[in-house]
Design an enzyme around this catalytic site. Structure first.
Site, PDB file in Angstrom:
ATOM      1  N   HIS A  46     -34.465 -71.010  -4.945  1.00  0.00           N
ATOM      2  CA  HIS A  46     -34.150 -72.429  -5.018  1.00  0.00           C
ATOM      3  C   HIS A  46     -32.802 -72.722  -4.365  1.00  0.00           C
ATOM      4  O   HIS A  46     -31.757 -72.327  -4.864  1.00  0.00           O
ATOM      5  CB  HIS A  46     -34.128 -72.837  -6.495  1.00  0.00           C
ATOM      6  N   HIS A  88     -29.321 -81.166  -0.804  1.00  0.00           N
ATOM      7  CA  HIS A  88     -30.122 -81.671  -1.917  1.00  0.00           C
ATOM      8  C   HIS A  88     -30.002 -83.174  -2.060  1.00  0.00           C
ATOM      9  O   HIS A  88     -30.919 -83.832  -2.555  1.00  0.00           O
ATOM     10  CB  HIS A  88     -29.697 -80.999  -3.227  1.00  0.00           C
TER      11      HIS A  88
END
Length: 400
Positions: A46, A88
């Site tokens: 991730h 992100h």
């Protein structure tokens, strides 16, 4: 540090991300696992090795690959000049040192992103050349800070190139897992990212069912659009939530993670939870191959509530968090998703004690084992090495 041979899997071209059992040391030819395809679950890094290095940098991705990740995951946002980069958030203040650059001070502003008011500096106001002057920083104060500012923000193309180079170097296929981040936000700015994503995958020779690629989004419209435009890779519908009601263990919802923002704009007041119903899963199956739910949809937690109605700091560390709660019985989401042919890749697994329910005894491996035993097909993790060690233990449980 190199991961041992247990992490050396080859992703077959015929079935992307199906881990061949015969490549596992000690794997038995007839042992079937509770995953959808009966194969070991993927370990998805991730944002790279984000537990150790500033997230979504080439260095974080390289470290995750070195640790043995099967797949590296990245979020895509757009620059002012239309280049897809791995961040992100469009808000660069969250994950870069932009605030330390006086030359960009005047670009600070307050705007709405998916219905949430944010103040900062936004990727769509910066050219790629300007973003390359910034340094990435850790987004978690409890994680290493000594690397802040040292690593640059990569383009999606640079990450594709890294994955290909590392695949050649290691002899195992490194998959990628890109997300169209805030697609409605960028579309409203006249900067849609979907066609660019497809073009980059096409140029990489990765626009095929067997490519080592999963494309993910929280917005169904983004996935449906890409599918209609000829994207042939596997598609993943992400499913979010805001938090957990400690008194009941039920999911709570709040902007901006209550529903896909395209639903909000259209006046659709349903929340993400409709996606985990049988009808919701059946709808997802019409355009996607997998779901990526917040892990609390599979195993929630429940805390202790005091007479004042507030959650109790059970371990008396001065904070109320997951460590003050215990795991609840799992839902049937994995089984229901598998029933309609959807893979299940829950997010996000982390090592910090504050993020582990008390019954895991401060050991993240116990959480991974609980989910592996339920048959998840992959896990999003900030700590590749921990996920792999737990997978090895779980495979041993299964005689593999």
């Amino acid at each position: 540090m190199k991961q041992s041979q247990t992490a050396k899997y080859v992703l077959t071209a015929a079935a992307a991300f199906t881990l061949a059992a015969c490549s596992m040391p000690g794997a038995g030819p007839s042992a079937r696992l509770p995953t959808l395809d009966g194969q070991p679950p993927l370990v998805v890094a991730h944002r790279g090795a984000s537990g150790y290095l500033p997230e979504e940098t080439l260095e974080a991705y390289a470290r995750a690959i070195e640790l043995g990740a099967d797949v590296i995951e990245m979020d895509l946002v757009s620059t002012k000049d239309g280049v897809l980069i791995t961040r992100h958030d469009p808000n660069l203040a969250i994950s870069t040192d932009v605030a330390k650059h006086p030359e960009f001070a005047q670009r600070k502003k307050t705007i709405q992103v998916d219905g949430e008011t944010q103040t900062g500096w936004f990727s769509n106001d910066f050219t790629l050349a300007e973003i390359k002057r910034l340094g990435a920083i850790s987004t978690d104060a409890e994680r290493p800070q000594q690397f802040n500012g040292q690593y640059k923000v990569p383009t999606f193309q640079e990450v594709i190139d890294l994955a290909k180079a590392k695949s050649r170097e290691t002899g195992r296929t490194i998959g990628i897992y890109p997300e169209t981040k805030n697609p409605t936000y960028f579309r409203d700015l006249g900067m849609p990212m979907e066609d660019k994503l497809i073009a980059l995958l096409e140029a990489a020779g990765w626009n095929s069912r067997g490519a080592p690629v999963f494309v993910q989004s929280f917005e169904p419209g983004s996935l449906k659009y890409m599918k209609s435009k000829g994207l042939k890779t596997r598609l993943v519908q992400l499913i979010d939530g805001d938090g957990i009601d400690m008194a009941t263990g039920r999911m709570t919802y709040a902007v901006p993670v209550d529903r896909p923002y395209e639903w909000t704009k259209a006046g659709d007041r349903r929340n993400f939870d409709v996606m985990v119903t049988p009808a919701g899963l059946a709808e997802i199956k019409t355009y996607a191959d997998a779901i990526g739910p917040w892990k609390r949809y599979i195993v929630s937690i429940k805390g202790t509530v005091g007479a004042d109605g507030k959650p109790v700091d059970v371990n008396r560390d001065g904070k109320v968090n997951d460590a003050d709660a215990t795991s609840m019985a799992p839902t049937n989401l994995v089984a229901e998703a598998h029933k309609v042919g959807l893979l299940v890749h829950p997010f996000t697994f982390r090592n910090e004690s504050r993020r582990l329910a008390s019954d895991y005894k401060g050991d993240a491996a116990n959480e991974y084992l609980a989910f592996y035993r339920l048959g998840v097909d992959g896990v999003f993790t900030d700590f590749t090495d921990t996920a792999l060690a737990a997978r090895k233990a779980w495979l041993k449980e299964n005689g593999r």
